[in-house]
Design an enzyme around this catalytic site. Structure first.
Site, PDB file in Angstrom:
ATOM      1  N   VAL A   1      44.935  73.338  44.232  1.00  0.00           N
ATOM      2  CA  VAL A   1      44.678  71.716  44.454  1.00  0.00           C
ATOM      3  C   VAL A   1      43.280  71.631  43.926  1.00  0.00           C
ATOM      4  O   VAL A   1      42.419  72.119  44.549  1.00  0.00           O
ATOM      5  CB  VAL A   1      44.674  71.371  45.850  1.00  0.00           C
TER       6      VAL A   1
ATOM      7  N   ASP B 261      55.896  72.839  59.027  1.00  0.00           N
ATOM      8  CA  ASP B 261      54.704  73.732  58.810  1.00  0.00           C
ATOM      9  C   ASP B 261      53.443  73.128  59.448  1.00  0.00           C
ATOM     10  O   ASP B 261      52.371  72.839  59.098  1.00  0.00           O
ATOM     11  CB  ASP B 261      54.405  73.656  57.376  1.00  0.00           C
TER      12      ASP B 261
ATOM     13  N   LEU C  87      39.888  72.216  45.774  1.00  0.00           N
ATOM     14  CA  LEU C  87      40.014  71.709  47.094  1.00  0.00           C
ATOM     15  C   LEU C  87      40.591  72.657  48.085  1.00  0.00           C
ATOM     16  O   LEU C  87      40.127  72.943  49.176  1.00  0.00           O
ATOM     17  CB  LEU C  87      40.611  70.404  47.104  1.00  0.00           C
ATOM     18  N   GLY C  88      41.602  73.407  47.305  1.00  0.00           N
ATOM     19  CA  GLY C  88      42.255  74.466  48.393  1.00  0.00           C
ATOM     20  C   GLY C  88      43.112  75.200  47.387  1.00  0.00           C
ATOM     21  O   GLY C  88      43.754  74.768  46.102  1.00  0.00           O
TER      22      GLY C  88
HETATM   23  N1  LIG Z   1      45.164  65.359  49.271  1.00  0.00           N
HETATM   24  C1  LIG Z   1      44.236  66.254  49.518  1.00  0.00           C
HETATM   25  N2  LIG Z   1      42.814  66.042  49.723  1.00  0.00           N
HETATM   26  C2  LIG Z   1      41.877  66.968  49.984  1.00  0.00           C
HETATM   27  N3  LIG Z   1      42.285  68.255  50.138  1.00  0.00           N
HETATM   28  C3  LIG Z   1      43.568  68.659  49.884  1.00  0.00           C
HETATM   29  C4  LIG Z   1      44.613  67.727  49.449  1.00  0.00           C
HETATM   30  N4  LIG Z   1      46.028  68.165  49.410  1.00  0.00           N
HETATM   31  C5  LIG Z   1      45.574  69.588  49.761  1.00  0.00           C
HETATM   32  N5  LIG Z   1      44.324  69.958  49.825  1.00  0.00           N
HETATM   33  C6  LIG Z   1      43.768  71.133  50.080  1.00  0.00           C
HETATM   34  O1  LIG Z   1      44.549  72.300  49.381  1.00  0.00           O
HETATM   35  C7  LIG Z   1      44.832  73.045  49.967  1.00  0.00           C
HETATM   36  C8  LIG Z   1      46.294  73.521  49.710  1.00  0.00           C
HETATM   37  O2  LIG Z   1      47.203  72.722  49.648  1.00  0.00           O
HETATM   38  P1  LIG Z   1      48.639  72.723  49.946  1.00  0.00           P
HETATM   39  O3  LIG Z   1      48.487  73.251  51.453  1.00  0.00           O
HETATM   40  O4  LIG Z   1      49.346  71.714  49.652  1.00  0.00           O
HETATM   41  O5  LIG Z   1      49.093  74.170  49.112  1.00  0.00           O
HETATM   42  P2  LIG Z   1      50.195  75.045  48.963  1.00  0.00           P
HETATM   43  O6  LIG Z   1      50.044  75.767  47.854  1.00  0.00           O
HETATM   44  O7  LIG Z   1      51.428  74.409  49.387  1.00  0.00           O
HETATM   45  O8  LIG Z   1      49.668  75.965  50.119  1.00  0.00           O
HETATM   46  P3  LIG Z   1      50.353  76.643  51.220  1.00  0.00           P
HETATM   47  O9  LIG Z   1      50.241  78.057  51.009  1.00  0.00           O
HETATM   48  O10 LIG Z   1      49.989  76.219  52.693  1.00  0.00           O
HETATM   49  O11 LIG Z   1      51.861  76.435  50.994  1.00  0.00           O
HETATM   50  C9  LIG Z   1      44.772  72.274  51.551  1.00  0.00           C
HETATM   51  O12 LIG Z   1      44.964  73.341  52.523  1.00  0.00           O
HETATM   52  C10 LIG Z   1      43.879  71.569  51.568  1.00  0.00           C
HETATM   53  O13 LIG Z   1      42.767  72.073  52.028  1.00  0.00           O
END
Ligand SMILES: Nc1ncnc2c1ncn2[C@@H]1O[C@H](COP(=O)(O)OP(=O)(O)OP(=O)(O)O)[C@@H](O)[C@H]1O
Length: 419
Positions: free
Chosen positions: A33, A146, A25-26
């Site tokens: 994720v 954020d 997802l990301g």
């Molecule tokens: N519950 C969810 N449902 C769908 N997509 C999600 C969900 N949680 C996260 N994502 C996707 O995954 C991506 C990364 O999640 P997240 O921002 O929590 O990760 P991170 O590693 O903390 O990123 P960052 O570099 O911003 O800290 C999000 O931008 C979103 O696109």
């Protein structure tokens, strides 16, 4: 909030090995994720954020950051904030499950609009929900730090859900312009006064400390999502007291100045967000970080078109002096009373059954059938392949594949993102 050292005891455990991964997802600075289904449970589709402990300098560091996010998530009970569903802690990975938001994020949604802007009515709806979510966090003493469209996800129901709490911090008490003390283990902000720094020094410090780390930690999808100081923090007092936190176009003047991180930084970011929803761009963006920060500190935002309640609200949120900023005194209540929200039934927000945009229904069965037909992808294999691909002189992908069932990272990612 106490230093999080253990996973919440009431959370069900997941077995990483048994989960079916549907797609990525990301990917962010901290973790990847996945959209995942658990064949063992009835309502099984969820988002799983997985932190590979080896990608941090020390396991302790990975644990601290991830545990912090888990600890925050485990306290959230609000319709516009995620709920922690389950956790996993192994020697190599920490992972946690939250409900899947199938509507993507507000940034993607805005780019799908004609002229890449939302109408005032749509802005009102999303702003109201985000305001409620921030209010809830602030009431818990948590400053989010954020806020940006990429972190506002859209649930299947069309309502918002804030994500990504690793930059959030617990404020130890209501502070004025400077911050509160912290214990080395828990990311609680500091209250000790700090010296103001001039712009040149700030820029020097940032270019000194930020460059490589920013590149290293940059989010994959959006060039704008480069957090100003998403250095992998050690959570030590010294490190945090010098940290600039947030995404540069969203960073408040007091953060650029090094004056502190009060709740009002979220109200500033809220103003930037509304501006971006209205005009399709942020108000202070420069050609480089230095110029952006100079604009944040000195430039008056430009408002095109006739004066409206929306413009007035944004202007009051983008007040450079945090003490004069709307929301500083009484918090969200002050913002709710602004004319832009006049007549809004705050108690009925959740009852809105036709939010502006509804995510296309993605059938859980259909998704899982697709993934089963294409062969199961295991999370552990995904990370193993990723590691192999990043080590020079590691066996070729075909060798790896013949030795085990591990595929190359690109191939694995292509499979996971194909849907
Ligand atoms: N519950 C969810 N449902 C769908 N997509 C999600 C969900 N949680 C996260 N994502 C996707 O995954 C991506 C990364 O999640 P997240 O921002 O929590 O990760 P991170 O590693 O903390 O990123 P960052 O570099 O911003 O800290 C999000 O931008 C979103 O696109």
């Amino acid at each position: 909030m106490e230093a999080p050292t253990a996973l919440p005891s009431t959370m069900p455990d997941l077995d990483l090995d048994k989960l079916q991964t549907i797609r990525v997802l990301g990917k962010g600075a901290m973790g990847t994720v996945f959209l995942v289904s658990d064949p063992a449970s009835p309502r099984s589709l969820f988002a799983l954020k997985v932190v590979d402990k080896s990608s941090f300098q020390t396991k302790y560091e990975a644990d601290s950051r991830a545990m912090w996010e888990i600890a925050v998530l485990s306290r959230l009970h609000h319709p516009f904030l995620p709920t922690l569903l389950a956790t996993v802690d192994t020697a190599d990975f920490l992972a946690w499950a939250v409900p899947y938001c199938s509507g993507g994020d507000l940034n993607v949604l805005r780019h799908r609009q004609t002229d890449r802007v939302f109408s005032p009515a749509v802005i009102r709806f999303y702003a109201a929900e985000i305001l409620c979510a921030l209010h809830h966090l602030h009431q818990m003493g948590i400053v989010y730090r954020d806020l940006k469209p990429e972190n506002i996800l859209i649930q299947q129901s069309g309502h918002v859900c804030l994500t990504d709490f690793d930059l959030s911090r617990q404020l130890s008490r209501r502070t004025t312009t400077t911050q509160a003390s912290s214990s080395p283990e828990s990311p609680v902000l500091e209250a000790r006064p700090r010296h103001r720094r001039n712009l040149t020094r700030i820029m020097f410090a940032l270019s000194d400390a930020g460059g490589d780390l920013l590149l290293q930690l940059k989010k994959v999808k959006s060039a704008r999502v480069s957090p100003v100081s998403r250095r992998k923090p050690s959570f030590s007092t010294v490190e945090r007291s010098n940290s600039f936190v947030g995404t540069e176009e969203y960073v408040a003047p007091e953060v650029v100045r090094g004056d502190g991180h009060e709740f009002a930084v979220d109200w500033w970011a809220f103003g930037i967000l509304m501006y971006e929803m209205m005009y399709g761009r942020t108000p202070f963006r420069g050609n480089n970080r230095k110029e952006t920060f100079r604009n944040v500190l000195t430039k008056t935002p430009e408002f095109l078109g006739k004066r409206t309640a929306l413009i007035d609200l944004i202007e009051r949120l983008l007040e450079k002096d945090p003490e004069k900023r709307l929301g500083y005194g009484v918090g969200a209540a002050e913002i709710r009373q602004h004319d832009f929200f006049r007549g809004l039934r705050w108690d009925m927000l959740m009852e809105v059954s036709r939010p502006p945009f509804l995510a296309p229904a993605e059938g859980e069965r259909e998704l899982t059938e697709k993934v089963t037909a294409r062969g199961r992808v295991c999370i552990l294999e995904y990370f193993q392949a990723k590691k192999c691909a990043s080590v020079p002189g590691s066996p070729s992908l075909s060798t790896l594949r013949s030795q085990s069932s591990v595929c190359g990272r690109e191939e694995e990612e292509a499979r996971l993102t194909e849907f």
